[in-house]
Scaffold this motif. Sequence first.
Motif, PDB file in Angstrom:
ATOM      1  N   VAL A 153       0.842  -1.195   0.000  1.00 21.28           N
ATOM      2  CA  VAL A 153       0.000   0.000   0.000  1.00 21.28           C
ATOM      3  C   VAL A 153       0.882   1.253   0.000  1.00 21.28           C
ATOM      4  O   VAL A 153       0.605   2.219  -0.712  1.00 21.28           O
ATOM      5  CB  VAL A 153      -0.979  -0.019   1.193  1.00 21.28           C
ATOM      6  N   SER A 154       1.948   1.234   0.776  1.00 14.57           N
ATOM      7  CA  SER A 154       2.877   2.378   0.808  1.00 14.57           C
ATOM      8  C   SER A 154       3.527   2.601  -0.551  1.00 14.57           C
ATOM      9  O   SER A 154       3.663   3.748  -0.991  1.00 14.57           O
ATOM     10  CB  SER A 154       3.968   2.155   1.859  1.00 14.57           C
ATOM     11  N   LEU A 155       3.929   1.521  -1.196  1.00 16.94           N
ATOM     12  CA  LEU A 155       4.557   1.647  -2.515  1.00 16.94           C
ATOM     13  C   LEU A 155       3.601   2.264  -3.525  1.00 16.94           C
ATOM     14  O   LEU A 155       3.989   3.123  -4.325  1.00 16.94           O
ATOM     15  CB  LEU A 155       5.052   0.285  -3.010  1.00 16.94           C
ATOM     16  N   VAL A 156       2.333   1.839  -3.492  1.00 19.83           N
ATOM     17  CA  VAL A 156       1.345   2.411  -4.410  1.00 19.83           C
ATOM     18  C   VAL A 156       1.134   3.880  -4.082  1.00 19.83           C
ATOM     19  O   VAL A 156       1.124   4.732  -4.973  1.00 19.83           O
ATOM     20  CB  VAL A 156       0.008   1.637  -4.335  1.00 19.83           C
ATOM     21  N   HIS A 157       1.000   4.192  -2.830  1.00 14.65           N
ATOM     22  CA  HIS A 157       0.769   5.575  -2.397  1.00 14.65           C
ATOM     23  C   HIS A 157       1.930   6.490  -2.805  1.00 14.65           C
ATOM     24  O   HIS A 157       1.715   7.637  -3.205  1.00 14.65           O
ATOM     25  CB  HIS A 157       0.562   5.626  -0.887  1.00 14.65           C
ATOM     26  N   GLU A 158       3.146   5.978  -2.719  1.00 11.41           N
ATOM     27  CA  GLU A 158       4.333   6.758  -3.071  1.00 11.41           C
ATOM     28  C   GLU A 158       4.586   6.799  -4.576  1.00 11.41           C
ATOM     29  O   GLU A 158       5.487   7.504  -5.039  1.00 11.41           O
ATOM     30  CB  GLU A 158       5.563   6.178  -2.358  1.00 11.41           C
ATOM     31  N   GLY A 159       3.806   6.034  -5.334  1.00 13.52           N
ATOM     32  CA  GLY A 159       3.994   5.980  -6.781  1.00 13.52           C
ATOM     33  C   GLY A 159       5.254   5.242  -7.187  1.00 13.52           C
ATOM     34  O   GLY A 159       5.787   5.459  -8.275  1.00 13.52           O
ATOM     35  N   ALA A 160       5.740   4.359  -6.329  1.00 19.03           N
ATOM     36  CA  ALA A 160       6.969   3.610  -6.603  1.00 19.03           C
ATOM     37  C   ALA A 160       6.772   2.628  -7.750  1.00 19.03           C
ATOM     38  O   ALA A 160       5.691   2.053  -7.916  1.00 19.03           O
ATOM     39  CB  ALA A 160       7.411   2.859  -5.346  1.00 19.03           C
ATOM     40  N   ASP A 161       7.844   2.456  -8.527  1.00 15.24           N
ATOM     41  CA  ASP A 161       7.813   1.471  -9.608  1.00 15.24           C
ATOM     42  C   ASP A 161       7.516   0.095  -9.032  1.00 15.24           C
ATOM     43  O   ASP A 161       8.121  -0.313  -8.043  1.00 15.24           O
ATOM     44  CB  ASP A 161       9.161   1.425 -10.338  1.00 15.24           C
ATOM     45  N   LEU A 199      -6.808   3.453  -9.534  1.00 15.07           N
ATOM     46  CA  LEU A 199      -6.982   3.801  -8.127  1.00 15.07           C
ATOM     47  C   LEU A 199      -8.258   4.602  -7.966  1.00 15.07           C
ATOM     48  O   LEU A 199      -8.544   5.500  -8.752  1.00 15.07           O
ATOM     49  CB  LEU A 199      -5.795   4.628  -7.624  1.00 15.07           C
ATOM     50  N   GLY A 200      -9.027   4.251  -6.939  1.00 16.21           N
ATOM     51  CA  GLY A 200     -10.272   4.959  -6.673  1.00 16.21           C
ATOM     52  C   GLY A 200     -10.046   6.308  -6.013  1.00 16.21           C
ATOM     53  O   GLY A 200      -8.927   6.673  -5.628  1.00 16.21           O
ATOM     54  N   ARG A 201     -11.114   7.048  -5.874  1.00 18.04           N
ATOM     55  CA  ARG A 201     -11.068   8.395  -5.312  1.00 18.04           C
ATOM     56  C   ARG A 201     -10.499   8.418  -3.896  1.00 18.04           C
ATOM     57  O   ARG A 201      -9.859   9.380  -3.486  1.00 18.04           O
ATOM     58  CB  ARG A 201     -12.475   8.979  -5.329  1.00 18.04           C
ATOM     59  N   SER A 202     -10.710   7.355  -3.134  1.00 21.40           N
ATOM     60  CA  SER A 202     -10.255   7.347  -1.739  1.00 21.40           C
ATOM     61  C   SER A 202      -8.740   7.429  -1.609  1.00 21.40           C
ATOM     62  O   SER A 202      -8.223   7.768  -0.556  1.00 21.40           O
ATOM     63  CB  SER A 202     -10.766   6.099  -1.019  1.00 21.40           C
ATOM     64  N   TRP A 203      -8.019   7.142  -2.689  1.00 21.08           N
ATOM     65  CA  TRP A 203      -6.566   7.234  -2.641  1.00 21.08           C
ATOM     66  C   TRP A 203      -6.091   8.685  -2.743  1.00 21.08           C
ATOM     67  O   TRP A 203      -4.946   8.993  -2.475  1.00 21.08           O
ATOM     68  CB  TRP A 203      -5.943   6.424  -3.771  1.00 21.08           C
TER      69      TRP A 203
END
Length: 162
Positions: A55-63, A149-153
């Motif tokens: 989840v952190s990786l997705v949030h940070e936009g990590a490859d 990714l949905g709006r909640s992100w």
Amino acid sequence: MKLDDVLGGFDLDIVLRDVSCDAGVPPVRRAIAALCIGVGIDDAWLSVRELREAVSLVHEGADGGRARLATILSTACDDFQRAIYYCLAGRGVGEMAEAMDWLLAILKARGRTAAWLSRSRIQRRDLVSPYVCEAPDGPLVSPDADFELGRSWFVDRGPSPY
């Protein structure tokens, strides 16, 4: 009289049971704590940690972040991670991360307690698996890493009240 005689086996899930019933704990946190009852000591902690990292990786936009999360959610062998994720989905990535951090602290303490009991040769109660079959049988999420990714992100709801 031995400590084992008094305790009748230590219940490693006691904190999870307590917080899952505590009206002072936010409902979503009570739900994810309840999902962990009976799940193996290492399995619960490692699974939640892996999910939290993804989840952190997705949030940070990590490859590779989305691919990792998609893999976790589409794996045929782990309904537990999907249950934790979907309990938290839609609440905003900040609340999702905070809830998993809260749960990880409880699960880490549970693991340390289990290790101490083992070293001290104190009997503990067997964990009772929450599963009724050997393999998950629920529907799987697509393993496609290009999921939207949905709006909640992206919604900023201000500071968390917890």
